[in-house]
Every structure is written in structure tokens, then in C-alpha cells.
Scaffold this active site. Structure first.
Site, PDB file in Angstrom:
ATOM      1  N   GLU A  42      38.422  42.103  33.344  1.00 47.62           N
ATOM      2  CA  GLU A  42      36.978  42.141  33.544  1.00 47.62           C
ATOM      3  C   GLU A  42      36.375  41.262  32.449  1.00 47.62           C
ATOM      4  O   GLU A  42      36.700  41.437  31.270  1.00 47.62           O
ATOM      5  CB  GLU A  42      36.479  43.589  33.407  1.00 47.62           C
ATOM      6  CG  GLU A  42      35.044  43.704  33.811  1.00 47.62           C
ATOM      7  CD  GLU A  42      34.457  45.095  33.610  1.00 47.62           C
ATOM      8  OE1 GLU A  42      35.218  46.056  33.410  1.00 47.62           O
ATOM      9  OE2 GLU A  42      33.220  45.186  33.646  1.00 47.62           O
ATOM     10  N   ARG A 285      50.504  51.638  28.532  1.00 50.51           N
ATOM     11  CA  ARG A 285      49.721  50.676  27.756  1.00 50.51           C
ATOM     12  C   ARG A 285      50.455  50.294  26.484  1.00 50.51           C
ATOM     13  O   ARG A 285      51.245  51.070  25.958  1.00 50.51           O
ATOM     14  CB  ARG A 285      48.388  51.301  27.309  1.00 50.51           C
ATOM     15  CG  ARG A 285      47.422  51.635  28.382  1.00 50.51           C
ATOM     16  CD  ARG A 285      46.248  52.389  27.765  1.00 50.51           C
ATOM     17  NE  ARG A 285      45.375  51.510  26.997  1.00 50.51           N
ATOM     18  CZ  ARG A 285      44.356  50.833  27.534  1.00 50.51           C
ATOM     19  NH1 ARG A 285      44.097  50.934  28.800  1.00 50.51           N
ATOM     20  NH2 ARG A 285      43.607  50.064  26.774  1.00 50.51           N
ATOM     21  N   LYS A 295      37.981  47.227  24.248  1.00 51.86           N
ATOM     22  CA  LYS A 295      37.005  46.148  24.185  1.00 51.86           C
ATOM     23  C   LYS A 295      35.644  46.658  23.702  1.00 51.86           C
ATOM     24  O   LYS A 295      34.933  45.956  23.003  1.00 51.86           O
ATOM     25  CB  LYS A 295      36.847  45.513  25.573  1.00 51.86           C
ATOM     26  CG  LYS A 295      37.893  44.448  25.851  1.00 51.86           C
ATOM     27  CD  LYS A 295      37.563  43.676  27.108  1.00 51.86           C
ATOM     28  CE  LYS A 295      38.084  44.393  28.325  1.00 51.86           C
ATOM     29  NZ  LYS A 295      37.932  43.658  29.571  1.00 51.86           N
TER      30      LYS A 295
HETATM   31  P1  ATP Z   1      39.232  48.021  27.740  1.00 49.63           P
HETATM   32  O1  ATP Z   1      39.436  49.476  28.016  1.00 49.63           O
HETATM   33  O2  ATP Z   1      39.571  47.612  26.359  1.00 49.63           O
HETATM   34  O3  ATP Z   1      37.907  47.485  28.210  1.00 49.63           O
HETATM   35  P2  ATP Z   1      40.356  47.300  30.199  1.00 49.63           P
HETATM   36  O4  ATP Z   1      41.614  47.875  30.656  1.00 49.63           O
HETATM   37  O5  ATP Z   1      39.148  47.896  30.809  1.00 49.63           O
HETATM   38  O6  ATP Z   1      40.334  47.311  28.634  1.00 49.63           O
HETATM   39  P3  ATP Z   1      40.471  44.947  31.723  1.00 49.63           P
HETATM   40  O7  ATP Z   1      39.800  43.657  31.515  1.00 49.63           O
HETATM   41  O8  ATP Z   1      40.098  45.757  32.895  1.00 49.63           O
HETATM   42  O9  ATP Z   1      40.264  45.757  30.394  1.00 49.63           O
HETATM   43  O10 ATP Z   1      42.049  44.764  31.654  1.00 49.63           O
HETATM   44  C1  ATP Z   1      42.756  43.869  32.464  1.00 49.63           C
HETATM   45  C2  ATP Z   1      44.141  44.385  32.613  1.00 49.63           C
HETATM   46  O11 ATP Z   1      44.746  44.560  31.340  1.00 49.63           O
HETATM   47  C3  ATP Z   1      44.192  45.721  33.315  1.00 49.63           C
HETATM   48  O12 ATP Z   1      45.168  45.646  34.340  1.00 49.63           O
HETATM   49  C4  ATP Z   1      44.596  46.680  32.246  1.00 49.63           C
HETATM   50  O13 ATP Z   1      45.381  47.709  32.767  1.00 49.63           O
HETATM   51  C5  ATP Z   1      45.387  45.808  31.288  1.00 49.63           C
HETATM   52  N1  ATP Z   1      45.329  46.335  29.926  1.00 49.63           N
HETATM   53  C6  ATP Z   1      44.235  46.602  29.200  1.00 49.63           C
HETATM   54  N2  ATP Z   1      44.566  47.138  28.007  1.00 49.63           N
HETATM   55  C7  ATP Z   1      45.920  47.205  27.969  1.00 49.63           C
HETATM   56  C8  ATP Z   1      46.883  47.665  27.013  1.00 49.63           C
HETATM   57  N3  ATP Z   1      46.516  48.171  25.848  1.00 49.63           N
HETATM   58  N4  ATP Z   1      48.190  47.580  27.328  1.00 49.63           N
HETATM   59  C9  ATP Z   1      48.569  47.056  28.507  1.00 49.63           C
HETATM   60  N5  ATP Z   1      47.732  46.614  29.448  1.00 49.63           N
HETATM   61  C10 ATP Z   1      46.409  46.689  29.198  1.00 49.63           C
HETATM   62 MG    MG Z   2      39.467  47.913  33.128  1.00 44.73          MG
END
Ligand code: ATP
Ligand code: MG
Length: 603
Positions: A42, A285, A295
Site C-alpha cells: 500500500e 512476518r 509503517k
Molecule cells: P504496516 O502494518 O507496517 O503498514 P502493511 O502490512 O500494512 O505494513 P503493506 O504495504 O500492506 O504494509 O505490505 C505489503 C506486503 O508486505 C503485505 O503482503 C504484507 O503482508 C507484507 N509485509 C508487511 N510487513 C511485513 C513483515 N514484517 N514481514 C513480512 N511481510 C510483511
Molecule cells: Mg497492509
């Protein structure tokens, strides 16, 4: 198994995919190239090291099977998203060394965004599919407030309550949906919901919201839409439209999988043209110690001015790690080493730092840089030739790679050494400088400290003598009785003649606690105030730029063009993205030579 890259790590997902390829679930049995994955960020912030794992998993699998991985922006939330984030994310994925279909090379004039996909491009198709569900009686417009809807959801123990609008005629819902879409209703006044099961033990299936009204401008579609799809509704459709075979995500989506599947099955029910149904698979994760991978929290650090932007070298963002000097190879190696499992765990950040050390040790040219200089005057320099003469010494560029060759380092009657390489009244085991003790200057001469000159108690100069028979740092010849003089300490140094003044930023972990925020519930309480220390007036040897010989050998050759070095005895450093300030080069320390954290913890 029929796979292209057998060197990539195996794990439970490769087991699943291998089985499906064998049985021909996605195409001809045995054809591995059918594997299609995606990385769906995102664009509401910069990528962090956690995302690197998701990137390595999805792009890595596509590479392994000779398939493809899409870079797709899940841009369904206009209020939090920006084009600047899109550009940064594209750069980070490219920097890690992965390729998506249609990717172009910007250094050859290509569009950096070529081949990149956006969920917002599918809004029209999604809307049509939503109308189809309404027509089938599988979705309805609910005119209750978000609070009312929440109150009716029920609990884990008890069922929810159906909305009074649940059984309204499809024609009514269709008309209202159109009005929602075209901006005719207030934000939050109605939503489109799927009609599933208000008594389901899985709360995600209790008539989840598919669309909400948000009359905000979108960074790509402008004011075209006044409704935006929710993640669960949108994501499976994005995967379906792109023909994704394996939709890989983190474990928190496990309880959303039944909904992911329900939407596709609902669309395909009594449908002569069923849409593609991807398979969602969840993995743990990446959760490294001493950093945060949210984020939202990273944005707080940026917005609050705690750090100087998303790419501050203290940040666990990919752009921060890059600026600090981490290599893409080290980050990929770390992610591969952590592995792909179903178990949530905390991963030692020391493993990432070690991955950087190992990579840099192999490839970084060696240089000498004195971070906290004190002057050394060689008193007898004039007795063996001109007092202001400069002798050129030969330094080895990379002991790990003989082909990297050597470089010339000037030595003269005035030098700099580290202030803390001198000690008053030092104990016997001190192998560095103190009055009366001899040390080796690497590639230089052996010197003996005669006197420490102080002003107001502060050391300003070391008066030393050198032994002209130790040129290049070699041991002197044996004396008449056959005894050879020995020294235990070898110091780095820089001659005043030709020395380059530079600035060095010592970067350390941004948090002092293994789990930032665990102690007080406020992650900022665990900030490390010494995470960045700026040293000015450091002295670097003049021929510090990487030489052609080194490059021919592969030493000092980096896929991202960032110049990285080992400063002997001090660690690994890179030239900061700013290059130089007022002509003075700026370096960031990526990691010290040894892990000082685990040592201090062991005490
Ligand atoms: P945040 O919670 O920090 O905003 P997010 O998961 O909402 O992170 P996205 O941009 O939606 O952020 O993430 C894109 C992809 O990265 C998703 O498929 C998510 O599952 C993966 N991802 C995010 N954080 C991690 C992590 N710590 N380890 C592995 N994969 C991750
Ligand atoms: Mg997300």
C-alpha cells in the site's frame, strides 16, 4: 522438481507449489513457469526490512520457478496514499535486485514505473462484479452508521444481529450503490456489505463491508470515485484479474482467507464465465529485534522530526538501510536465512548486521581513516633524509582478494593516529601507544612514543621516533645476538601530507530495547539518543577512491553504485547519499567490525 533455481531456499510453500505443478493444478503438469505471484504494497509509507522478506518470498519464488512476480500497488485508501511513496517503493524493489514483467531500466532512459500495476486500474471491473453480487442477492447497501454496524457485529461468543436493510430488494441497493459511487451521499452514511452469515464463528464473515464512501481525491484516479473498496473485497479480485496463482501474505490474514475464497466463489456461483481463483497462503512476518516494522510508527518518527526523513540512515526502511551502506545482497541473505515458516518469532537484528559484515568483508576495499585524530610528530624523521620528505608506502586493497592489488599511501614526519590509541601510565597489556612503548603503523614504520604533550590536561601531540629499518611495517633485522624485536600492536594512521578531511556519522541501533515499546507501551521511550554521532575533522588517506585495479578484481563494485569501504579497525563505511558537504566528503558507518551489542549484553 522442475525448478529453475534450485539454490533458492526450500520451505513449506515450495512443497505446496511443487505438488501443484506435478498435478497440473494451474496448467500443464510439470510446467513450473505458470507460477504467478505478486508483491502488493500500500503506498502509504516507505518499505521497511519486513517488506524485504515479503519481496524475497514472492519475487524469489517467481525466480525459482521461472514464473513472474508483479509489483502491484494496493492503492485503495486515497486519504493515506501518495505518489512519492509509489516512486520510493519502486526504487526499493529495484534496488533489492528483483524484476517484474515489463520493468524498464531508468538509467537507460526507461520509465521507472513501466510494468508496475495499480489496484485502482481495476476499480471499474470491481464495481461491475459488486453489482453482480447485489443482483444475486449476495450484497446490499446498509444505511446504518458505522457505530450501529459495529454494535450489531456480536462477539466471539455470541452471534451478530442482521441489519434492517439486509433483505432490501436488489434494485434498491443498486440505485443507492450508484449514488454512493457518484458522490451523492455523505462520507460514512452508507456502505455496501456482503450478505454472508451474521452468526459465523469467523467475525470476518459477518456481512463484511465491501465499499465505503470516501469523497477524497485519489493520487491516480482523482475525483472519479467516491467509493473505495475494502481490502478483503479488493485483494482477491486484484489477484484474480492478474492471474496470480499464489497470493502470499503474512499470518494475520489467515482468518481472512475464508472471505477471500467466499468472494470469488460467490462471483463464480451460476456464472458461465467464472473468474480465476488464486490460492492465498500465509507465512510468518519478519520481526527483527531492536527495530519497529510498522509503517504507522515509522511515519510518526518522520512526522515528529525524530529522524531526518524516511531515508535517515538510522531508519529500518530499505532506503535508510541503503543510505547507511547495507547491501541488497546482505538484506536478501538475511531474509533467506530467516526462512519461511508459519511460526511468529523475533529475529536477532545481529543476523542482519552480520550478513552485512560478511558481504562487505568480501567486497569492500580497505582504507585508513582516523576518526578522532591526534598529531604524531616523528622527531628523528629529519635525521634520515629531508625533514619534509614524504615516502610512499604500499597498502593491500583487499586481503580477501589478491587481484584487487595495492595502493600508495604517503608517510611523513607528521601523522595522525586515534586519540584513544594513546593512554597515560598504561598497563602492561596495553599494546598501543604510551610513553616508552613501540607499535607498528600498518604499512608504515614502527614508532616509539617518547612524550605526550598536553595543554590544559588535554593531549595535543605525541612526540615519537621511528625505526628506519621497519619500512612497510616489517620487523627490524635481528640484533647481534640474533634477537628480533617484537611488537604486539598495529595501528592505523594517516599522514598530514595529503590527508583528506572528512565527516563521519557513526550509526547505531535506533532503539536500545529488543522490543521497542514493550516496557512502557510507548516505543519512543526506547529511542537510542546516541543512534547517530557526527564526527568532524576525521582524516582519510588521499587515494581513497576505488581504483581501476580494484574494480577489475570486483572489489568495490556495487550494483547500486554506492561507494563502500572498510576503514581499518573501525568498521564498514559508505559515502553518504549527499556525497560531500562544502567539498568535505561524508561517510556513514554501516556496522563496526565486531558486534559490540552482544558483547555488552554478555557482561
Ligand atoms: P504496516 O502494518 O507496517 O503498514 P502493511 O502490512 O500494512 O505494513 P503493506 O504495504 O500492506 O504494509 O505490505 C505489503 C506486503 O508486505 C503485505 O503482503 C504484507 O503482508 C507484507 N509485509 C508487511 N510487513 C511485513 C513483515 N514484517 N514481514 C513480512 N511481510 C510483511
Ligand atoms: Mg497492509
Amino acid at each position: 522438481m522442475d525448478s529453475q533455481h534450485d539454490d533458492t531456499p526450500r520451505h513449506f510453500i515450495t512443497e505446496i507449489i511443487d505438488g501443484e505443478i506435478a498435478s497440473g493444478r494451474w496448467g500443464d503438469p510439470g510446467d513450473a513457469s505458470v507460477v504467478r505471484t505478486r508483491f502488493p504494497p500500500e503506498p502509504n509509507g516507505f518499505l521497511h526490512v519486513g517488506h524485504a522478506k515479503a519481496i524475497c518470498v514472492s519475487f524469489g519464488l517467481a525466480e525459482r520457478y521461472g514464473g513472474a512476480c508483479n509489483l502491484r500497488f494496493d492503492d485503495t485508501n486515497p486519504e493515506k496514499e501518495e505518489d512519492a511513496y509509489v516512486r520510493a517503493i519502486i526504487e526499493d524493489v529495484r534496488w533489492l535486485g528483483f524484476a517484474w514483467p515489463g520493468m524498464a531500466d531508468p538509467s537507460a532512459g526507461g520509465d521507472p514505473a513501466a510494468g508496475v500495476l495499480f489496484a485502482s486500474d481495476y476499480f471499474g471491473r470491481m464495481y461491475e462484479l459488486a453489482r453482480g453480487l447485489v443482483e444475486k442477492g449476495l450484497a446490499y447497501v446498509d444505511e446504518q452508521s458505522p457505530e450501529e454496524i459495529r454494535a450489531q457485529r456480536g462477539t466471539l461468543k455470541g452471534p451478530g444481529t442482521g441489519s434492517p436493510f439486509r433483505d432490501r430488494p436488489a434494485s434498491e441497493s443498486l440505485a443507492l450503490l450508484e449514488k454512493m459511487k457518484s458522490g451523492g451521499v455523505e462520507d460514512g452514511s452508507m456502505v455496501l456489505r456482503a450478505k454472508i452469515d451474521m452468526a459465523s464463528p469467523n467475525m470476518n464473515l459477518r456481512d463484511p463491508v465491501m465499499y465505503r464512501v470516501v469523497r477524497a481525491a485519489h493520487h491516480r484516479t482523482g475525483s472519479e470515485w467516491s467509493i473505495y473498496p475494502m481490502y478483503d473485497w479488493a485483494h482477491g479480485l486484484e489477484d484474480s484479474i492478474e492471474g496470480i496463482t499464489h497470493s502470499l501474505c503474512t499470518l494475520e490474514f489467515e482468518h481472512h482467507r475464508p472471505l477471500y475464497d467466499w468472494f470469488i466463489e460467490a462471483i463464480n456461483r451460476d456464472n458461465p464465465e467464472p473468474i480465476h481463483h488464486s490460492r492465498q497462503i500465509e507465512f510468518a512476518r519478519l520481526n527483527p529485534s531492536y527495530i519497529i516494522t510498522s509503517k504507522r510508527k515509522l511515519k510518526q518518527l518522520v512526522d515528529g522530526g525524530v529522524v531526518d526523513g524516511w531515508d535517515d540512515p538510522r531508519m529500518p526502511t530499505l532506503s535508510g538501510l541503503r543510505r547507511r551502506g547495507f547491501t541488497p545482497e546482505a538484506i536478501r541473505g538475511f531474509c533467506d536465512g530467516v526462512g519461511v515458516t508459519k511460526f511468529n518469532a523475533v529475529h536477532d537484528i545481529g543476523l542482519l548486521e552480520n550478513a552485512a559484515r560478511n558481504d562487505l568483508n568480501r567486497r569492500a576495499p580497505r582504507r585508513m581513516c582516523v576518526l578522532d585524530p591526534v598529531r604524531v610528530v616523528i622527531e628523528n624523521w629529519g635525521e634520515h633524509g629531508e625533514a619534509d620528505r614524504v615516502e610512499m608506502m604500499t597498502g593491500i586493497n583487499n586481503p580477501e582478494d589478491e587481484a584487487a592489488g595495492t595502493r600508495e599511501i604517503p608517510f611523513g614526519g607528521v601523522l595522525y593516529v586515534e586519540r584513544d590509541d594513546y593512554m597515560d601510565d598504561a598497563p602492561k597489556k596495553w599494546f598501543r601507544l604510551t610513553e616508552g612503548r613501540e607499535v607498528r603503523l600498518r604499512y608504515g614504520y614502527w614508532i616509539t612514543c617518547r612524550e605526550a604533550v598536553k595543554e590544559n590536561g588535554e593531549l595535543v601531540e605525541l612526540r615519537c621516533t621511528y625505526d628506519p629499518l621497519t619500512r612497510g611495517g616489517d620487523s627490524p633485522p635481528a640484533d647481534a645476538e640474533g634477537r628480533v624485536r617484537k611488537v604486539k600492536g598495529t595501528l592505523h594512521w594517516v599522514a598530514k601530507a595529503g590527508a583528506v578531511g572528512c565527516r563521519v556519522r557513526l550509526i547505531d541501533r535506533l532503539f536500545t530495547a529488543e522490543r521497542p515499546g514493550k516496557r512502557t507501551d510507548e516505543f519512543m521511550d526506547d529511542l537510542n539518543p546516541e543512534a547517530m554521532r557526527l564526527l568532524e575533522g576525521c582524516r582519510l588517506e588521499p587515494n581513497w577512491r576505488t581504483t581501476g585495479g580494484e574494480r577489475d578484481a570486483g572489489t568495490g563494485v556495487w550494483s547500486d553504485g554506492i561507494e563502500r569501504f572498510q576503514f581499518e579497525r573501525q568498521g564498514y563505511f559508505c559515502v553518504d547519499a549527499c556525497g560531500a558537504v562544502d567539498g568535505v566528503p561524508v561517510f556513514n558507518r554501516t556496522v563496526p567490525l565486531r558486534d559490540s551489542w552482544s558483547k555488552s549484553k554478555g557482561k
